[in-house]
Structures are given as structure tokens and as C-alpha cells.
Write a protein that holds these residues in place. Structure first.
Motif, short mmCIF file in Angstrom:
data_model
loop_
_atom_site.label_atom_id
_atom_site.label_comp_id
_atom_site.label_asym_id
_atom_site.label_seq_id
_atom_site.Cartn_x
_atom_site.Cartn_y
_atom_site.Cartn_z
N HIS A 619 12.50 -75.16 13.98
CA HIS A 619 11.87 -76.41 13.52
C HIS A 619 12.90 -77.52 13.36
O HIS A 619 12.63 -78.69 13.63
N HIS A 620 14.12 -77.14 12.92
CA HIS A 620 15.18 -78.12 12.69
C HIS A 620 16.13 -78.19 13.88
O HIS A 620 17.27 -78.66 13.73
N ALA A 628 19.30 -74.67 6.17
CA ALA A 628 19.70 -74.10 4.88
C ALA A 628 19.03 -74.84 3.73
O ALA A 628 18.55 -74.22 2.77
N ARG A 629 18.98 -76.18 3.82
CA ARG A 629 18.33 -76.95 2.76
C ARG A 629 16.85 -76.62 2.68
O ARG A 629 16.27 -76.50 1.60
N ALA A 630 16.20 -76.49 3.85
CA ALA A 630 14.76 -76.21 3.86
C ALA A 630 14.46 -74.84 3.25
O ALA A 630 13.44 -74.66 2.58
N ALA A 634 22.42 -71.11 0.74
CA ALA A 634 23.71 -71.66 1.13
C ALA A 634 23.90 -71.52 2.63
O ALA A 634 23.34 -70.63 3.27
N ARG A 635 24.75 -72.41 3.18
CA ARG A 635 25.03 -72.35 4.63
C ARG A 635 25.64 -71.00 5.01
O ARG A 635 25.30 -70.43 6.05
N ALA A 636 26.57 -70.51 4.16
CA ALA A 636 27.22 -69.22 4.48
C ALA A 636 26.19 -68.10 4.54
O ALA A 636 26.25 -67.21 5.40
N THR A 637 25.23 -68.14 3.61
CA THR A 637 24.17 -67.13 3.61
C THR A 637 23.34 -67.22 4.89
O THR A 637 22.99 -66.20 5.50
N LEU A 638 23.01 -68.45 5.28
CA LEU A 638 22.21 -68.64 6.49
C LEU A 638 22.97 -68.13 7.72
O LEU A 638 22.39 -67.48 8.59
N TYR A 639 24.29 -68.42 7.79
CA TYR A 639 25.08 -67.93 8.92
C TYR A 639 25.02 -66.39 9.00
O TYR A 639 24.90 -65.81 10.08
N ARG A 640 25.13 -65.74 7.83
CA ARG A 640 25.09 -64.27 7.84
C ARG A 640 23.74 -63.75 8.35
O ARG A 640 23.68 -62.80 9.13
#
Length: 654
Positions: A619-620, A628-630, A634-640
Motif C-alpha cells: 500500500h505504501h 512502519a508508522r502505519a 519500529a523500522r528495525a522491527t519491520l526490517y526483521r
């Protein structure tokens, strides 16, 4: 942020503390334009610690940018290269941004020292103020004048290492075409780049005027000695004497923006009249001659090229055809986009190109998602106002109470909540370019009469104003509705229908096209780049048999999903949406990719989470920060999570 070494840095950091505390910033701490830009950045909801400039830009996005702005780039690239060569080893990186703030061309950045700046100025990056806050190019676009932003004057902390200078570029119609930017590391408060940057921007503007086809080009200046130099003003006049364009200096010298309308400008600019002017030019050619202008100023004028042929004559009072200045020849024909390459369409598109170039209105029909805006962009890029803006508005997506102010603009105090100083409507924004009215069949009946009047008279009046504004733009309309039937039912004005329906082009639905396989391969290559992807025979057969109610737009989304999920370089049935594959037999091997299921048939919690993350990521458009904001993680969590689902393999910047 690095340590503070200079008085400049100390002042700026003090000003930033005052800004965070909501206190007034004393004069002298930072430049006025920087302070205004900080305030606008806060209004856009940005925070100093945001990290938004290091998200990836796809190869497909870069190709689209290059195609869209190819005409501008033909004028920009030679002058940028000339400046870059002159700068030698001064370690500057150059960038050109289009009018909305997206980087479309860069030079430099190969040195290790400039790698971080090259990341900021990567093509496809949006540096407009509403996205990136205060920066030299974003501020120059807002202020419409040269701007320098150094170190911690940048709103976002992630670009405090930069020192930047930017100069706006204006097209021959006087509208913003983009901005030219130079950046290096913030070592010292002194920057000696602004003057050469401004000269390069002027050379680009002159190239755009010189490129206007089938025109008489004039040079002018206060000083006869400067008439033959790049410092002079430039005018382009059509065969019947109407003004086609001018560079900023000519607009300033002749006060063109104060004249009543661009169609009359060339007749009224010179006190002697256009006929005597042409006679003088035929006689003296490139020798500057003094002439008095409409504003009382005496300028020296000469030809920029050969003497005008006899076909250049004094214009008649008859107005130019709607959508095009009389006598203006079309720009070089743009190549037909691959989305419109169906052989059945080629003749009709060629006819549309010829009609649009001669001011005949074009009405594009077809189902939603068939490429109507792509065709409108194509006509604009090959039309007489290709160097001007392309402004699109979806008439069905704007609330009926707002569409009038959106189209025609409003003056200060026109209604409660109106922006101070008023606002230019879409018609004004499109002056010198093309206005694309999508889904015109859904325009409220009460506004159709006003639209008709604007198209006929080529003038408009803002809400709350009595002042008429001259209109000089091409208009393209599109609809998925049967306008003739809506005319018969009284839902669409008959007189407006005949005004916009000069030539009708109906784009076929995807299920009716003869080039479906070629289109699939083209879109797949765009989504997969720079890698290579293939379709399994079963997946391709499934795509062929689908009804495609969403047409090309739906096909793009399906291939984007397939490219994200594909393994071993091949998209199989399991990588396609279930609504496509419901009637297709999934190979036995596909079961290996299916999520583990409980006895009641529900997906596991892990698969449900993976679906949610994937949906947000798509979607983004692959923007990690926005995803990550949606999701509230955290960005690091999303990367994992992305790495665990096989959706991301590169290094993180966390």
C-alpha cells in the motif's frame, strides 16, 4: 549531529531551540526565507528527527520520471554537464528537480566523500518542503527565487551535513519548470556557487525559448552590447505575431505579466506596432535597433536567427483556436507509450496527436484503468505546450461544494476559511500547459455552464472576484461514461458536449486488446527491474483468461504483487491473488508455499501477520518508514519481519 565549530552553527542551533519552544526568532540568527521554510515544515507535520530520505526508489519509478520529463531534460542535461566540467575538482554534486520537487537528474557523487549526499539527491527522491522540510531546492520552489541552506538550517537532522544552493528554472510561459541545485559538505559558511548556478539556469531557460518551433526569436536588452549575449531577454513570436514564450528577463523588461492576455502581447509590446517591427527586422536582421515598448522603456532589439520570412504577418483580431496559440507548431512527436501500443489504436492515436497540435479538443473514452491519463500525458508531451505544466483533476473525486473553487480558484475572503491571499485554481495553474479534466461526465450540471463559458471566452473569474484572468492552456477531457446518452437524459449539456468532443478516442478494455502478452511482458519488466522475472505457463494462462475489470491498473497491481512474492525468478500461480487463481489449478508444488492451517481451516497467526505486513508494505509502495508508522512498529522491527517473510534482503539503515 556533528560538533559545532562556527558562529554560524551556534546562531542556527539557538534559532532551532527557539523554534521548538514556540518563541520568536530574533532578526539576524537565520535568513528570513529559512525561518519561513521552518514554519511551513512544521505546518506539514514534519519532525526534526524524521528519517524519510533514504527509502529505496524503484527502477520503474525512475523510468517513468525520465519519460515524463524527457523534454525538460533535453535542455537541462547539456548545461548541467557544462557547469559540472567547469567546477572541476571542487567536489560539488549537481541535481535538477522538477516543479513538484522530485530529483530527475544528477551529476557527481562518485567520490567516497559525497556518497551520503548522493543518497539524499538520488533520482526519484522528493525534496519538496511538504516531504523533506527545509532544503535549498524545496525552499527555492516555494519562494521562486535563489536560496542557500547550510548545515543545521536544514529542517531534517539527517541532512545537516549538506550545504546547498538552488535556483528556480522558469519555462517560456513564466511557470516553474523545476530547480537547479548544487550540494557539498557543510565545511564553512561561505558558498561561491550561486552565481554560476544562476547563469546555468538562465542558459536552460534560453534553450527552452529557442526550442519553441516555427517561431520568430528576438533578443532584447537595455544595452546594445548585451543583446547578443546570454544575458539578454528572449522572445518567441508565432507566424501571425502572437507571443509563444519568453525568458524571465524578457518578461521583466517588458512587464509581460501586467499585460491583459498572452494572445495580445506580441501586438502591444512595441509602440511601433508589429508590422513596422517585422519590416525593421527584415532590414537590420541581427543588428540591434532601438525601439520603444508599451511600458515606456527603450530597448535594443534584434533577431536571434535569420530574417523573418514573408509568412510572418500582422495578426488578425480573431482569437486563436481553443487550446493553442494560433500558428504554434507542435513539438517533436513523443513516442507512443507501451501501454497504448495496441496496433488497433495506432491510427486513432496519430489522429489525436494531429488534432491536439492544432487546437482541436480531444475527448478520451474508455473504462476505468485503460490508460486515459497516460494518453493525455502523451498528447501533452508531444503538443505545442510540452514545456508547460500538466495539471490533472478528477472531477468525480472532488466534493461538489469544492469543485468550483478547485477549478477556478478564489480571492482573499471569498468564503469562511479561505486561504489568506486567495488561491489559484487548476485552470490558472495550467496556464501555458495542459489541463486534463478526468471523468468530466461526473461534473455537476450547474458547473458545466461555467466551464463552457471559460472554454469559449478563454478567460475566467475567481470566486469572490470581478477581475478576469486570461487563460492560455490546452484542455483534454476524459470519461468512462456514455456522454451522448447523458446528453439525451439531460445530465450533460449538449453545447458543452460538442465543445469538448472535437475528436473522440476510445481506449479498449484490456480483455479486448490484441497485445495482452506484450503488455504483460512490458509491465513485468518494469516491476522486476533491475532483476529479471518470468511467468510460469500456468500463471501466464491464468492472466490471459482473467476478465480484468480493473484493466491495466489491475494488471499492474497483480504483477507488482507477483514480483514481490516470486521465488527463484519465476512468478507462479501461488504468487497471484486468489480472485485470479480461484478457477485455475494450482500445481502440486505450490502446496509447499501455502500457509500452515489449523484443523478449522483458519490461517496461523504468523501467516495473518505476514499478510497484514505485506498489504501495508505494498500500500505504501515499499516505503519502509511509512509502513512502519502505519503498523505502529519500529523500522528495525519491520526490517526483521520483512526479511523473515522473504520480502527484503538488503542492509537496513536502522
Amino acid at each position: 549531529m556533528g560538533p559545532v565549530h562556527t558562529d554560524f552553527d551556534t546562531k542556527v542551533l539557538h534559532a532551532r531551540r527557539l523554534l521548538r519552544e514556540g518563541r520568536d526568532i530574533p532578526t539576524g540568527l537565520v535568513a528570513d526565507e529559512v525561518q519561513r521554510s521552518w514554519s511551513r515544515s512544521l505546518e506539514h507535520g514534519l519532525r526534526e528527527h524524521d528519517r524519510i530520505l533514504f527509502n529505496p526508489v524503484s527502477a520503474a519509478q525512475l523510468r517513468r520520471l525520465d519519460e515524463t520529463h524527457r523534454v525538460l531534460l533535453t535542455h537541462v542535461e547539456p548545461e548541467m554537464q557544462r557547469l559540472f566540467t567547469a567546477l572541476g575538482n571542487a567536489r560539488w554534486m549537481l541535481a535538477c528537480l522538477e516543479a513538484r520537487g522530485t530529483v530527475i537528474k544528477t551529476l557527481g557523487g562518485q567520490d567516497q566523500e559525497l556518497r551520503d549526499i548522493a543518497t539524499v539527491l538520488h533520482p526519484g527522491r522528493n525534496l519538496s518542503e511538504n516531504v523533506a522540510g527545509t532544503s535549498a531546492p524545496g525552499c527555492a520552489l516555494e519562494e521562486r527565487r535563489p536560496v542557500i541552506v547550510r548545515g543545521s538550517e536544514h529542517f531534517l537532522e539527517e541532512i545537516h551535513m549538506c550545504a546547498c544552493a538552488a535556483v528556480p528554472i522558469f519555462n517560456p510561459s513564466g511557470d516553474l519548470a523545476g530547480v537547479l541545485n548544487a550540494s557539498r559538505h557543510h565545511h564553512a559558511p561561505s558558498i561561491g556557487i550561486l552565481e554560476p548556478l544562476a547563469l546555468t539556469a538562465r542558459a536552460i531557460e534560453n534553450r527552452m525559448v529557442d526550442a519553441l518551433p516555427d517561431a520568430l526569436h528576438l533578443r532584447l536588452h537595455y544595452s546594445a552590447e548585451l543583446v547578443g549575449t546570454p544575458m539578454c531577454g528572449l522572445l518567441a513570436i508565432s507566424r501571425d505575431g502572437r507571443l509563444l514564450g519568453a525568458n524571465p528577463l524578457a518578461r521583466q523588461l517588458l512587464e509581460l505579466d501586467l499585460l491583459p492576455g498572452i494572445e495580445q502581447c506580441a501586438q502591444t509590446v512595441f509602440q511601433c506596432g508589429l508590422g513596422p517591427l517585422l519590416d525593421m527586422l527584415r532590414k537590420h536582421g541581427r543588428t540591434p535597433s532601438p525601439l520603444h515598448c508599451h511600458n515606456g522603456v527603450r530597448l535594443h532589439v534584434c533577431l536571434a536567427g535569420d530574417a523573418p520570412p514573408r509568412t510572418f504577418t500582422t495578426p488578425s483580431p480573431r482569437p486563436a483556436a481553443a487550446g493553442m496559440a494560433a500558428g504554434a507548431a507542435p513539438a517533436a512527436r513523443a513516442s507512443t507509450p507501451s501501454m497504448l501500443a495496441d496496433p488497433k489504436l495506432s491510427l486513432r492515436i496519430h489522429q489525436a496527436e494531429r488534432a491536439f497540435a492544432r487546437g482541436i479538443p480531444v475527448l478520451i473514452g474508455g473504462e476505468t484503468g485503460t490508460g486515459k491519463e497516460v494518453l493525455a500525458h502523451h498528447l501533452h508531451d508531444g503538443g505545442p505546450r510540452a514545456s508547460g505544466p500538466f495539471v490533472a483533476i478528477n472531477c468525480s473525486a472532488i466534493p461538489s461544494g469544492l469543485i468550483e473553487s478547485e477549478l477556478f480558484g478564489y480571492d482573499d475572503g471569498a468564503f469562511t476559511g479561505a486561504r489568506r491571499g486567495g488561491m489559484a485554481g487548476r485552470f490558472e495553474q495550467a496556464n501555458g500547459g495542459t489541463l486534463f479534466l478526468d471523468e468530466i461526465g461526473d461534473m455537476p450540471l450547474e458547473l458545466q455552464a461555467r466551464l463552457l463559458r471559460v472554454l469559449q471566452e478563454r478567460t475566467l473569474t475567481r470566486l469572490g472576484s470581478t477581475r478576469s484572468i486570461a487563460l492560455d492552456c490546452s484542455v483534454i477531457c476524459a470519461t468512462h461514461r456514455d456522454l451522448a446518452r447523458r446528453v439525451a437524459s439531460g445530465e450533460f449539456r449538449e453545447d458543452l458536449y460538442y465543445r469538448v468532443n472535437g475528436l473522440r478516442v476510445t481506449l479498449p478494455a484490456l480483455r479486448e486488446r490484441s497485445d495482452l502478452d506484450a503488455l504483460i511482458d512490458h509491465l513485468l519488466a518494469r516491476e522486476a527491474a533491475p532483476a529479471t522475472l518470468t511467468l510460469s505457463p500456468a500463471a501466464r494462462d491464468c492472466l490471459r483468461r482473467h476478465d480484468w475489470p480493473g484493466n491495466i491498473r489491475e494488471l499492474q497491481q497483480v504483477l507488482r504483487l507477483g514480483a514481490a512474492l516470486a521465488e527463484a525468478g519465476c512468478i507462479d500461480l501461488v504468487h497471484l491473488p486468489s480472485e485470479l487463481t480461484g478457477t485455475c489449478a494450482i500445481p502440486q508444488a505450490a502446496a509447499l508455499h501455502e500457509p500452515a492451517r489449523h484443523a478449522d481451516g483458519s490461517s496461523t497467526l504468523q501467516q495473518t501477520e505476514a499478510d497484514a505486513v505485506l498489504a501495508a508494505f505494498l500500500h505504501h509502495n515499499g516505503n519502509v518508514s511509512a509502513t512502519a508508522r502505519a503498523l505502529g512498529i519500529a523500522r528495525a522491527t519491520l526490517y526483521r519481519k520483512l526479511r523473515s517473510y522473504g520480502l527484503f534482503t538488503g542492509p537496513t539503515d536502522a
